[in-house]
Scaffold this motif. Structure first.
Motif, PDB file in Angstrom:
ATOM      1  N   GLY A 237       0.705  -1.656   0.174  1.00  0.00           N
ATOM      2  CA  GLY A 237       0.158  -0.435  -0.212  1.00  0.00           C
ATOM      3  C   GLY A 237       0.536   1.175   0.429  1.00  0.00           C
ATOM      4  N   ARG A 238       2.019   1.118  -0.241  1.00  0.00           N
ATOM      5  CA  ARG A 238       2.756   2.314   0.359  1.00  0.00           C
ATOM      6  C   ARG A 238       4.049   1.752  -0.315  1.00  0.00           C
ATOM      7  NH1 ARG A 238       4.432   3.907   6.088  1.00  0.00           N
ATOM      8  NH2 ARG A 238       5.952   5.031   4.996  1.00  0.00           N
ATOM      9  N   VAL A 239       6.079   2.580  -1.200  1.00  0.00           N
ATOM     10  CA  VAL A 239       6.743   2.107  -1.120  1.00  0.00           C
ATOM     11  C   VAL A 239       7.287   2.178   0.221  1.00  0.00           C
ATOM     12  CG1 VAL A 239       8.422   2.590  -2.983  1.00  0.00           C
ATOM     13  CG2 VAL A 239       6.181   3.077  -3.224  1.00  0.00           C
ATOM     14  N   ARG A 240       8.615   0.783   0.545  1.00  0.00           N
ATOM     15  CA  ARG A 240       9.147   0.747   1.594  1.00  0.00           C
ATOM     16  C   ARG A 240      10.529   1.925   1.407  1.00  0.00           C
ATOM     17  NH1 ARG A 240       9.574  -4.829   2.416  1.00  0.00           N
ATOM     18  NH2 ARG A 240      10.319  -5.378   0.225  1.00  0.00           N
ATOM     19  N   ARG A 241      10.645   2.846   1.560  1.00  0.00           N
ATOM     20  CA  ARG A 241      12.131   3.562   1.634  1.00  0.00           C
ATOM     21  C   ARG A 241      12.793   3.157   3.191  1.00  0.00           C
ATOM     22  NH1 ARG A 241       8.643   5.875  -1.717  1.00  0.00           N
ATOM     23  NH2 ARG A 241       9.137   6.344  -3.359  1.00  0.00           N
ATOM     24  N   ALA A 242      13.958   3.535   2.484  1.00  0.00           N
ATOM     25  CA  ALA A 242      15.383   3.098   3.831  1.00  0.00           C
ATOM     26  C   ALA A 242      15.482   4.735   4.065  1.00  0.00           C
ATOM     27  CB  ALA A 242      17.018   3.165   3.340  1.00  0.00           C
ATOM     28  N   HIS A 243      14.880   5.115   5.579  1.00  0.00           N
ATOM     29  CA  HIS A 243      14.945   6.539   6.023  1.00  0.00           C
ATOM     30  C   HIS A 243      15.863   6.128   7.254  1.00  0.00           C
ATOM     31  CE1 HIS A 243      12.281   4.605   8.903  1.00  0.00           C
ATOM     32  NE2 HIS A 243      12.528   5.482   9.934  1.00  0.00           N
ATOM     33  N   LEU A 244      16.216   7.321   8.135  1.00  0.00           N
ATOM     34  CA  LEU A 244      16.825   7.275   9.087  1.00  0.00           C
ATOM     35  C   LEU A 244      15.728   7.871  10.306  1.00  0.00           C
ATOM     36  CD1 LEU A 244      20.299   9.074   7.836  1.00  0.00           C
ATOM     37  CD2 LEU A 244      19.444   6.452   8.419  1.00  0.00           C
ATOM     38  N   VAL A 272      17.565  18.330  12.654  1.00  0.00           N
ATOM     39  CA  VAL A 272      17.182  19.334  13.288  1.00  0.00           C
ATOM     40  C   VAL A 272      16.233  18.834  13.851  1.00  0.00           C
ATOM     41  CG1 VAL A 272      17.742  21.792  12.390  1.00  0.00           C
ATOM     42  CG2 VAL A 272      16.052  20.313  11.595  1.00  0.00           C
ATOM     43  N   THR A 273      16.107  17.398  14.144  1.00  0.00           N
ATOM     44  CA  THR A 273      14.778  17.121  14.877  1.00  0.00           C
ATOM     45  C   THR A 273      15.158  15.414  14.825  1.00  0.00           C
ATOM     46  OG1 THR A 273      13.564  16.784  13.001  1.00  0.00           O
ATOM     47  CG2 THR A 273      13.179  18.701  13.813  1.00  0.00           C
ATOM     48  N   LEU A 274      14.830  14.950  15.388  1.00  0.00           N
ATOM     49  CA  LEU A 274      15.110  13.172  15.768  1.00  0.00           C
ATOM     50  C   LEU A 274      14.076  12.711  16.212  1.00  0.00           C
ATOM     51  CD1 LEU A 274      17.752  11.862  15.208  1.00  0.00           C
ATOM     52  CD2 LEU A 274      18.571  12.365  17.315  1.00  0.00           C
ATOM     53  N   PRO A 279      16.100   4.748  14.092  1.00  0.00           N
ATOM     54  CA  PRO A 279      17.584   4.425  13.576  1.00  0.00           C
ATOM     55  C   PRO A 279      18.734   5.112  13.563  1.00  0.00           C
ATOM     56  CG  PRO A 279      15.640   3.551  11.644  1.00  0.00           C
ATOM     57  CD  PRO A 279      15.433   4.750  12.084  1.00  0.00           C
ATOM     58  N   ALA A 280      18.438   6.207  13.505  1.00  0.00           N
ATOM     59  CA  ALA A 280      19.411   7.850  14.134  1.00  0.00           C
ATOM     60  C   ALA A 280      19.513   7.728  15.400  1.00  0.00           C
ATOM     61  CB  ALA A 280      19.170   8.685  12.271  1.00  0.00           C
ATOM     62  N   ALA A 281      18.769   7.370  15.509  1.00  0.00           N
ATOM     63  CA  ALA A 281      19.119   8.165  17.406  1.00  0.00           C
ATOM     64  C   ALA A 281      19.300   7.001  18.231  1.00  0.00           C
ATOM     65  CB  ALA A 281      17.415   8.301  17.766  1.00  0.00           C
ATOM     66  N   ARG A 282      18.826   5.317  17.616  1.00  0.00           N
ATOM     67  CA  ARG A 282      18.846   4.496  18.091  1.00  0.00           C
ATOM     68  C   ARG A 282      20.437   3.902  17.757  1.00  0.00           C
ATOM     69  NH1 ARG A 282      14.416   2.358  15.883  1.00  0.00           N
ATOM     70  NH2 ARG A 282      16.346   0.962  14.427  1.00  0.00           N
ATOM     71  N   ALA A 283      21.616   5.034  16.426  1.00  0.00           N
ATOM     72  CA  ALA A 283      22.994   4.401  16.231  1.00  0.00           C
ATOM     73  C   ALA A 283      23.546   5.391  16.957  1.00  0.00           C
ATOM     74  CB  ALA A 283      22.771   4.644  14.878  1.00  0.00           C
ATOM     75  N   SER A 332      27.684   3.927  12.108  1.00  0.00           N
ATOM     76  CA  SER A 332      26.825   2.868  11.452  1.00  0.00           C
ATOM     77  C   SER A 332      25.775   3.117  11.668  1.00  0.00           C
ATOM     78  CB  SER A 332      27.351   1.352  12.738  1.00  0.00           C
ATOM     79  OG  SER A 332      28.692   1.363  11.783  1.00  0.00           O
ATOM     80  N   VAL A 333      25.012   2.987  10.883  1.00  0.00           N
ATOM     81  CA  VAL A 333      23.782   3.473  11.077  1.00  0.00           C
ATOM     82  C   VAL A 333      22.361   1.805  10.148  1.00  0.00           C
ATOM     83  CG1 VAL A 333      21.085   4.084  11.192  1.00  0.00           C
ATOM     84  CG2 VAL A 333      23.620   5.297  11.234  1.00  0.00           C
ATOM     85  N   THR A 334      21.754   1.224  10.702  1.00  0.00           N
ATOM     86  CA  THR A 334      20.614   0.799   9.996  1.00  0.00           C
ATOM     87  C   THR A 334      19.588   1.011   9.914  1.00  0.00           C
ATOM     88  OG1 THR A 334      22.503  -1.559  10.578  1.00  0.00           O
ATOM     89  CG2 THR A 334      20.282  -1.839   9.517  1.00  0.00           C
ATOM     90  N   PRO A 335      19.558   1.497   8.655  1.00  0.00           N
ATOM     91  CA  PRO A 335      17.842   2.157   8.046  1.00  0.00           C
ATOM     92  C   PRO A 335      16.941   1.196   8.209  1.00  0.00           C
ATOM     93  CG  PRO A 335      19.618   3.107   6.219  1.00  0.00           C
ATOM     94  CD  PRO A 335      20.707   1.736   7.203  1.00  0.00           C
ATOM     95  N   ALA A 336      16.149   1.675   8.590  1.00  0.00           N
ATOM     96  CA  ALA A 336      14.304   0.990   8.301  1.00  0.00           C
ATOM     97  C   ALA A 336      13.654   1.794   7.097  1.00  0.00           C
ATOM     98  CB  ALA A 336      13.956   1.040   9.797  1.00  0.00           C
ATOM     99  N   GLY A 337      12.366   1.108   7.565  1.00  0.00           N
ATOM    100  CA  GLY A 337      11.172   1.442   6.637  1.00  0.00           C
ATOM    101  C   GLY A 337      10.226   1.212   6.873  1.00  0.00           C
ATOM    102  N   PHE A 338       8.958   2.574   6.202  1.00  0.00           N
ATOM    103  CA  PHE A 338       7.788   2.332   6.888  1.00  0.00           C
ATOM    104  C   PHE A 338       7.819   2.998   7.954  1.00  0.00           C
ATOM    105  CE2 PHE A 338       4.721  -0.056   4.397  1.00  0.00           C
ATOM    106  CZ  PHE A 338       5.937  -1.429   4.285  1.00  0.00           C
ATOM    107  N   ALA A 339       8.500   4.673   8.663  1.00  0.00           N
ATOM    108  CA  ALA A 339       7.859   5.291   9.590  1.00  0.00           C
ATOM    109  C   ALA A 339       8.667   6.577   9.122  1.00  0.00           C
ATOM    110  CB  ALA A 339       9.418   5.036  10.380  1.00  0.00           C
TER     111      ALA A 339
END
Length: 345
Positions: A237-244, A272-274, A279-283, A332-339
């Motif tokens: 129903g949407r496109v999964r894209r890697a995001h931070l 400026v926002t997190l 994924p970025a905050a967790r890394a 090192s960051v592992t991007p995720a999708g759907f957020a």
């Protein structure tokens, strides 16, 4: 001046010699007839797969719905229709009307604002569908045929040529849509979502926008982009894209810092926002960090970051180089999708 071998003066050209040969006019007519026949064949084969899309849109703070309209193209006999995201955005009731006037209720399957593409499905089966071509080998100057419903006039055909390739447009969510097709087939409001077709009747793009003050300039999302989006919309129903999970703005760097780091752009991407759970905050990336590279490739703006992430698979670990308090860190960051995707200011 050249003279005949017998020494006599060459003949003086007459006015009649400047006229085209009789066969030239016939050849031009034959070419025009061939052009017409090619367009007619395309319209006869693809026209029945083009629908008008009538949309009732819910407007914030108001009662009832506002009517909207666009076009679409059936890509599967089960009633799957490819159109623009902006045509069905905020849709309540949707009706797809076939070329013969038959109305069919429809519903949204999925949307992708980042490419201005959407899928809807009409309640029908055994419908005429249009074949998807490929846009990777298109050439400037080749014939382009647009079919749609401009200003409410159903099954309208316009022709032109591909005037440029590789253009870029901003989508509704601010992302850069790249490799956009520019063409001269006239478009008007209501053409959005309709197909751009080649001389063999294959869909090569989905018309998406016009420049209101320009003359005959239209744009189309390339079909190769649609081919990557459609399976995602069908499955999720949407496109999964890697995001931070960050919001960014461009931050200029002073010349000394840029020179020391070897950054030609002279700027970085400030966080400026997190998203605290992203994924970025967790890394370990922090608000205020300046991102200067991803996988050692320099990035100077959010478009660079989007391009880099688009080339990666979800859950593929990458390295993000940041400046923090004048020091350089590699995280090192592992991007995720759907957020929440990357946003820019």
């Amino acid at each position: 001046m050249l003279r005949p071998a017998d020494g006599s003066a060459p003949p003086t050209p007459s006015a009649g010699d400047a006229r085209p040969a009789a066969g030239t006019a016939e050849s031009d007519a034959d070419l025009l007839d061939a052009y017409s026949r090619a367009v007619i064949r395309v319209v006869e084969s693809v026209g029945p797969a083009v629908v008008s899309v009538a949309v009732g849109k819910r407007m914030p703070g108001s009662q009832g719905e506002q009517a909207g309209a666009g076009s679409g193209v059936i890509i599967h006999p089960d009633g799957t229709i490819l159109t623009n995201d902006h045509v069905v955005h905020g849709a309540g009731k949707i009706e797809a009307r076939l070329a013969d006037g038959t109305p069919l209720p429809a519903r949204v399957i999925g949307t992708d604002p980042a490419t201005d593409l959407a899928l809807i499905r009409a309640d029908g089966e055994g419908l005429v569908s249009a074949p998807l071509g490929e846009s990777g080998s298109l050439a400037v100057g080749q014939l382009a045929i647009a079919i749609g419903n401009p200003l409410g006039f159903q099954s309208t055909v316009s022709t032109g040529v591909l005037s440029a390739l590789g253009r870029a447009l901003r989508s509704r969510d601010g992302r850069l849509i790249e490799n956009v097709i520019q063409h001269t087939a006239p478009l008007n409001p209501g053409n959005s979502g309709g197909p751009l077709v080649d001389s063999r009747g294959r869909v090569i793009g989905i018309n998406t926008a016009i420049i209101a003050l320009a003359q005959g300039i239209g744009f189309s999302i390339p079909v190769d982009t649609a081919k990557t989006v459609v399976p995602e919309l069908l499955a999720h129903g949407r496109v999964r894209r890697a995001h931070l999970g960050i919001g960014c703005q461009v931050r200029p760097l002073d010349r000394t810092t840029a020179a020391r780091l070897g950054l030609d752009a002279g700027q970085a991407i400030e966080v400026v926002t997190l998203d605290p759970h992203g994924p970025a905050a967790r890394a370990g990336i922090r608000r205020g960090d300046l991102i200067i590279a991803v996988n050692e490739t320099p990035v100077g703006n959010v478009d660079d970051l989007h391009r880099n992430l688009a080339a990666r698979s979800i859950d593929e670990t990458l390295t993000v180089t940041v400046l923090r308090n004048g020091r350089r860190f590699t995280i090192s960051v592992t991007p995720a999708g759907f957020a929440v995707p990357i946003t820019a200011r």
